[in-house]
Write a protein that holds these residues in place. Structure first.
Motif, PDB file in Angstrom:
ATOM      1  N   VAL A 142       0.755  -1.251  -0.022  1.00  9.59           N
ATOM      2  CA  VAL A 142      -0.119   0.189  -0.060  1.00  9.59           C
ATOM      3  C   VAL A 142       0.859   1.172  -0.007  1.00  9.59           C
ATOM      4  O   VAL A 142       0.843   2.113  -0.992  1.00  9.59           O
ATOM      5  N   PRO A 143       1.899   1.513   0.977  1.00  7.44           N
ATOM      6  CA  PRO A 143       2.590   2.523   0.764  1.00  7.44           C
ATOM      7  C   PRO A 143       3.516   2.611  -0.503  1.00  7.44           C
ATOM      8  O   PRO A 143       3.652   3.828  -0.893  1.00  7.44           O
ATOM      9  N   PHE A 144       4.078   1.388  -0.936  1.00  8.55           N
ATOM     10  CA  PHE A 144       4.717   1.548  -2.123  1.00  8.55           C
ATOM     11  C   PHE A 144       3.610   2.132  -3.382  1.00  8.55           C
ATOM     12  O   PHE A 144       4.149   2.728  -4.302  1.00  8.55           O
ATOM     13  N   SER A 145       2.568   1.633  -3.218  1.00  7.41           N
ATOM     14  CA  SER A 145       1.658   2.173  -4.462  1.00  7.41           C
ATOM     15  C   SER A 145       1.416   3.699  -4.474  1.00  7.41           C
ATOM     16  O   SER A 145       1.362   4.277  -5.457  1.00  7.41           O
ATOM     17  N   LEU A 146       1.340   4.009  -3.318  1.00  7.33           N
ATOM     18  CA  LEU A 146       0.994   5.730  -2.954  1.00  7.33           C
ATOM     19  C   LEU A 146       2.194   6.220  -3.185  1.00  7.33           C
ATOM     20  O   LEU A 146       2.289   7.398  -3.989  1.00  7.33           O
ATOM     21  N   ILE A 147       3.554   5.731  -3.158  1.00  5.73           N
ATOM     22  CA  ILE A 147       4.784   6.365  -3.598  1.00  5.73           C
ATOM     23  C   ILE A 147       5.021   6.416  -5.194  1.00  5.73           C
ATOM     24  O   ILE A 147       5.335   7.471  -5.758  1.00  5.73           O
ATOM     25  N   LEU A 148       4.599   5.263  -5.807  1.00  7.13           N
ATOM     26  CA  LEU A 148       4.456   5.142  -7.203  1.00  7.13           C
ATOM     27  C   LEU A 148       3.524   6.265  -7.950  1.00  7.13           C
ATOM     28  O   LEU A 148       3.851   6.792  -8.786  1.00  7.13           O
ATOM     29  N   THR A 149       2.181   6.289  -7.188  1.00  2.00           N
ATOM     30  CA  THR A 149       1.206   7.375  -7.762  1.00  2.00           C
ATOM     31  C   THR A 149       1.898   8.479  -7.591  1.00  2.00           C
ATOM     32  O   THR A 149       1.707   9.514  -8.489  1.00  2.00           O
ATOM     33  N   SER A 150       2.398   9.086  -6.315  1.00  3.59           N
ATOM     34  CA  SER A 150       3.038  10.592  -6.151  1.00  3.59           C
ATOM     35  C   SER A 150       3.954  10.872  -7.102  1.00  3.59           C
ATOM     36  O   SER A 150       3.967  11.894  -7.654  1.00  3.59           O
ATOM     37  N   TYR A 151       4.954   9.896  -7.563  1.00  7.75           N
ATOM     38  CA  TYR A 151       5.937  10.139  -8.224  1.00  7.75           C
ATOM     39  C   TYR A 151       5.435  10.301  -9.754  1.00  7.75           C
ATOM     40  O   TYR A 151       5.949  10.795 -10.539  1.00  7.75           O
ATOM     41  N   GLY A 152       4.610   9.363 -10.125  1.00  8.99           N
ATOM     42  CA  GLY A 152       3.930   9.285 -11.352  1.00  8.99           C
ATOM     43  C   GLY A 152       3.212  10.653 -11.579  1.00  8.99           C
ATOM     44  O   GLY A 152       3.319  11.246 -12.846  1.00  8.99           O
ATOM     45  N   LEU A 153       2.406  11.322 -10.883  1.00  6.20           N
ATOM     46  CA  LEU A 153       2.122  12.553 -10.956  1.00  6.20           C
ATOM     47  C   LEU A 153       3.190  13.566 -10.894  1.00  6.20           C
ATOM     48  O   LEU A 153       2.799  14.617 -11.893  1.00  6.20           O
ATOM     49  N   ILE A 154       4.208  13.307 -10.183  1.00  8.66           N
ATOM     50  CA  ILE A 154       5.305  14.408 -10.313  1.00  8.66           C
ATOM     51  C   ILE A 154       5.791  14.330 -11.854  1.00  8.66           C
ATOM     52  O   ILE A 154       6.322  15.437 -12.421  1.00  8.66           O
ATOM     53  N   LEU A 155       5.808  13.326 -12.275  1.00 10.10           N
ATOM     54  CA  LEU A 155       6.545  12.880 -13.710  1.00 10.10           C
ATOM     55  C   LEU A 155       5.855  13.446 -14.696  1.00 10.10           C
ATOM     56  O   LEU A 155       6.424  14.398 -15.665  1.00 10.10           O
ATOM     57  N   ALA A 156       4.281  13.473 -14.567  1.00  8.64           N
ATOM     58  CA  ALA A 156       3.658  14.079 -15.550  1.00  8.64           C
ATOM     59  C   ALA A 156       3.557  15.746 -15.380  1.00  8.64           C
ATOM     60  O   ALA A 156       3.613  16.385 -16.544  1.00  8.64           O
ATOM     61  N   THR A 157       3.875  16.166 -14.308  1.00  9.69           N
ATOM     62  CA  THR A 157       4.117  17.737 -14.077  1.00  9.69           C
ATOM     63  C   THR A 157       5.567  17.910 -14.569  1.00  9.69           C
ATOM     64  O   THR A 157       5.391  19.003 -15.398  1.00  9.69           O
ATOM     65  N   VAL A 158       6.403  17.424 -14.580  1.00 12.83           N
ATOM     66  CA  VAL A 158       7.865  17.688 -14.979  1.00 12.83           C
ATOM     67  C   VAL A 158       7.910  17.640 -16.460  1.00 12.83           C
ATOM     68  O   VAL A 158       8.422  18.506 -17.140  1.00 12.83           O
ATOM     69  N   LEU A 159       7.137  16.828 -17.076  1.00 18.32           N
ATOM     70  CA  LEU A 159       6.980  16.629 -18.646  1.00 18.32           C
ATOM     71  C   LEU A 159       6.345  17.800 -19.141  1.00 18.32           C
ATOM     72  O   LEU A 159       6.633  18.256 -20.305  1.00 18.32           O
ATOM     73  N   ARG A 160       5.773  18.453 -18.380  1.00 19.87           N
ATOM     74  CA  ARG A 160       5.040  19.884 -18.863  1.00 19.87           C
ATOM     75  C   ARG A 160       6.037  20.849 -18.745  1.00 19.87           C
ATOM     76  O   ARG A 160       5.700  22.234 -19.178  1.00 19.87           O
ATOM     77  N   ILE A 161       7.035  20.888 -18.164  1.00 19.74           N
ATOM     78  CA  ILE A 161       7.935  21.971 -17.998  1.00 19.74           C
ATOM     79  C   ILE A 161       8.613  22.227 -19.262  1.00 19.74           C
ATOM     80  O   ILE A 161       9.199  21.532 -20.027  1.00 19.74           O
ATOM     81  N   ARG A 162       8.764  23.605 -19.545  1.00 17.10           N
ATOM     82  CA  ARG A 162       9.473  23.909 -20.910  1.00 17.10           C
ATOM     83  C   ARG A 162      11.033  23.800 -20.630  1.00 17.10           C
ATOM     84  O   ARG A 162      11.584  23.792 -21.855  1.00 17.10           O
TER      85      ARG A 162
END
Length: 327
Positions: free
Chosen positions: A205-225
């Motif tokens: 459960v914590p590992f899934s939360l960590i992967l979800t958090s960093y997945g959302l971070i990755l999606a945000t980073v990809l939008r950085i110009r």
């Protein structure tokens, strides 16, 4: 079946050969670096007011857990190697299981809390003071300690309740619940099922939360110009995920693997990795690569150097005055 055993003998991680002696010195060096690195990080966070934020408070708790985790396993192992006394009482074994699972389980939840902190800081920077307040940070930290302690108490009490009939040699360097189940002379299938459920809650459960958090971070980073900012964010997130993956991967390998496929040598190596090596990596990856921590470290070193030079000048002045009086 014979009488129940009153204590155990830990066979340890190394033999008294030249090659194993080199490995033993290497393990002690890694453990010492882990303790020193985490203690240094705790000192920096305590001394520098700029680091008194929820993020660094969570980092300080991670360092405290890592220091205690190394101290729970390495000193008894080193003492047994040097003195040859590898026996441990049943009560001592139970306490070692409790402290180890309290720290390991607490770290699982704390790493999840830290990933949420990074998610809020990167994806919602303007709302960070609201979404990641001091009160929430304290609650997450307290919850991590309490959940780890509950898991440790339950598994230690259940493991020590079994009868270990005339089988007191543990092929490991510390008492670990899955290893002790091999020595039990009663049926352990029910407890193994409960332990598996606990591992799902404490690990997956914590590992899934960590992967979800960093997945959302990755999606945000990809939008950085900015390409430079994107590379920096990628490097930080990838190093975090690598350390988290090593810790969780090793713990899942030990606690969620079927009993029939276990190997004592594999268990010892993997346990040594996530109890000794990973605590050394955490301060390097999470903190010492951070510009704020490096700035605080430089300031601390400069302050120490200034104090040393001032003390040297005082000593020189004092000696010169003494010589003049003698003359």
């Amino acid at each position: 079946m014979g009488n129940a055993t009153a204590g155990f003998i830990l066979l340890g991680l190394f033999n008294h050969t030249r090659a194993h002696l080199v490995l033993f010195v290497l393990v002690l060096t890694v453990a010492l670096n882990s303790v020193v690195g985490n203690a240094l990080l705790l000192l920096l966070i305590q001394q520098d007011r700029r680091l008194h934020t929820p993020m660094y408070f969570l980092l300080s708790q991670l360092s405290l857990m890592d220091m205690m985790l190394v101290s729970t396993t390495v000193p008894p192992m080193a003492a047994g190697y040097f003195t040859g006394k590898k026996s441990i009482s049943k009560a001592g074994c139970g306490f070692q299981i409790f402290f180890f699972l309290t720290l390991g389980g607490g770290e699982c939840f704390l790493l999840a809390a830290m990933s949420y902190d990074r998610y809020v800081a990167i994806c919602h920077p303007l709302r960070y003071p609201v979404l990641m307040s001091w009160q929430l940070g304290l609650r997450l930290t307290l919850g991590s300690w309490l959940l780890g302690a509950a898991d440790g108490a339950m598994q230690a009490a259940a493991t020590m309740s079994f009868q270990f009939c005339n089988r007191n040699e543990i092929d490991h360097f510390f008492c670990e619940a899955p290893v002790l189940l091999h020595l039990a002379c009663g049926k352990t299938s029910a407890f193994e099922f409960v332990m598996y459920i606990c591992c799902v809650l404490m690990l997956l459960v914590p590992f899934s939360l960590i992967l979800t958090s960093y997945g959302l971070i990755l999606a945000t980073v990809l939008r950085i110009r900015s390409i430079e900012a994107r590379k920096k964010a990628f490097a930080t997130c990838s190093s975090h995920v690598a350390v988290v993956g090593l810790f969780y991967g090793a713990a899942i390998f030990i606690y969620m693997r079927p009993t029939s496929s276990r190997s004592a040598n594999h268990d010892k190596v993997v346990s040594a990795f996530y109890t000794i090596v990973t605590p050394m990596l955490n301060p390097l990856i999470y903190s010492l690569r951070n510009s704020e921590v490096k700035g605080s470290l430089r300031k601390c070193v400069a302050r120490c150097a200034a104090l040393t030079s001032r003390d040297t000048l005082v000593c020189l002045d004092f000696s010169s005055c003494t010589k003049r009086k003698d003359i």
